[in-house]
Design an enzyme around this catalytic site. Structure first.
Site: not given
Ligand code: SAH
Ligand code: SF4
Length: 386
Positions: A113, A141, A148, A152, A155, A377
């Protein structure tokens, strides 16, 4: 944290063999010169291909008009293609933000993305050249990995994990940027475009590819590293390497702090167990900052968990004690399916900012962009609904 190595992935630079196509995009002028030398051509022609791909946004060898028709044909016959990453899908937000699914390799359906965030000028730009565009500055961005591994807790990207071959190549990273520049007819040098490496992935767990992409974007595309910011969750060996990068190739740095102390941070960011706040700050201190440069601390506000007045006082103390020129970017948590947190009240966000400023720490509230299209975000997860 699910551990992943930061092994670089080959950059698809090999000349075509056994029918696998050779991709030119992602090579710098030197690499392109080597390709041309291999074809018995003058190596300075590499510069012409670089110019065509990185400034004129050409996507077909047949369209590189500075090369002779004969040479274009020969390169194509031998299997050379531009192979720039391609925007496969676009989602448009009511606030002007666009989210793209980008196919990094020709024929490979896995996507990353990329987000385009224009800032309107209220129609006051007044420059004839600008008449056709409705933005005066924009931020792109950029993703560094297909998912990932850092995990976290707040997220959405973390839910993807990091697949094998999840590290993007320099072509995949720089290609997102060039595809978006092309889509918006950006002229580097005339238009103000900022890059934030804050999309999917942890850039410092894909360090070599990430920095190779930065070098391409600076040297070939012509973007300034002072208009680029890379965000890390606190990968200390990556920050240490970053500190030794030359100033003319080093983006600015943002650290995802997200908590006022190690205890809370370890709960929401497992990486803190490996590299606690003090270790991260020590590594950041090694960076030789440019005049007026500041380190950004990003801070995601989770209702009841990190948004309390005592947290703000603790953050102010922590940031002041680092002795670093710094600012704090406050981000109200953006929700995602299956993530057990609550958005902070706007009043709590404002109070948090007020407390930091009162304690002498510059603090800004990052406005959420493109929430309606899952572009904000922490929401990047290859959602295909708009
Ligand atoms: N992996 C890097 C960069 C990508 S994340 C990093 O973590 O720094 C970019 C920023 O988005 C980080 O500061 C992260 O803390 C924040 N973020 C992640 N999920 C979020 C969410 N759901 N709402 C708001 N911010 C989020
Ligand atoms: Fe990865 Fe950054 Fe999300 Fe953490 S916040 S899981 S490091 S993308």
């Amino acid at each position: 944290m699910r551990e992943k190595s930061d092994q670089p992935v080959p950059i698809d630079a090999a000349p075509p063999d056994g029918g696998s196509p050779g991709l030119l995009f992602g090579l710098d002028a030197e690499g392109l010169a080597a390709v041309l030398a291999g074809e018995g051509e003058a190596s300075w022609r590499g510069k012409q291909i670089a110019e065509a791909m990185y400034s004129q946004y050409v996507t077909e060898v047949s369209s590189i008009t500075t090369l002779s028709l004969e040479l274009r044909r020969r390169l194509a016959e031998k299997g050379w293609q531009v192979g720039r990453p391609r925007i496969a899908n676009t989602f448009q937000s009511c606030d002007g933000t666009e989210r793209y699914l980008v196919e990094c390799r020709p024929g490979d359906p896995s996507t990353v993305e990329t987000v385009w965030m224009p800032e309107g000028d209220g129609g006051e730009a007044g420059d004839a050249d600008n008449d056709t565009k409705d933005w005066s500055r924009a931020t792109i961005c950029v993703s560094s990995q297909v998912g990932c591994a850092v995990n976290c807790q707040f997220c959405l990207t973390a839910k993807l994990g990091l697949p094998a071959a999840g590290n993007l190549t320099p072509r995949g990273i720089a290609g997102q940027v060039v595809a978006v520049l092309d889509r918006h007819s950006v002229r580097v040098g005339r238009d103000r475009v900022n890059l934030v490496f804050m999309g999917m992935g942890e850039p410092f767990l894909n360090y070599d590819n990430f920095m190779a992409a930065v070098r391409l974007l600076v040297r070939e595309v012509g973007l300034s590293p002072q208009r680029m910011t890379v965000s890390t969750s606190g990968v200390v060996p990556g920050i240490e390497r970053f500190a030794s990068e030359p100033a003319d190739l080093r983006p600015k740095l943002a650290i995802s702090l997200n908590a006022p102390n190690d205890q809370i941070r370890a709960e929401i960011m497992p990486i803190n167990r490996k590299w606690p706040i003090a270790a991260v700050v020590d590594a950041v201190r090694r960076i030789r900052l440019r005049p007026h440069e500041r380190i950004t601390f990003e801070y995601v506000l989770l209702a009841g968990v990190t948004d309390q007045p005592e947290h703000a006082r603790e953050v102010a103390r922590l940031v002041r004690r680092t002795g670093l020129p710094a600012k704090v970017n406050l981000i109200a948590w953006n929700p995602g399916p299956g993530i057990p947190y609550t958005m902070p009240e706007p009043a709590a966000v404002a109070a948090f900012q007020g407390a930091l400023i009162a304690d002498g720490v510059p603090a800004y509230i990052r406005q959420p962009r493109g929430r309606d299209i899952f572009a904000a975000c922490g929401q990047l997860k290859r959602t295909t609904e708009a």
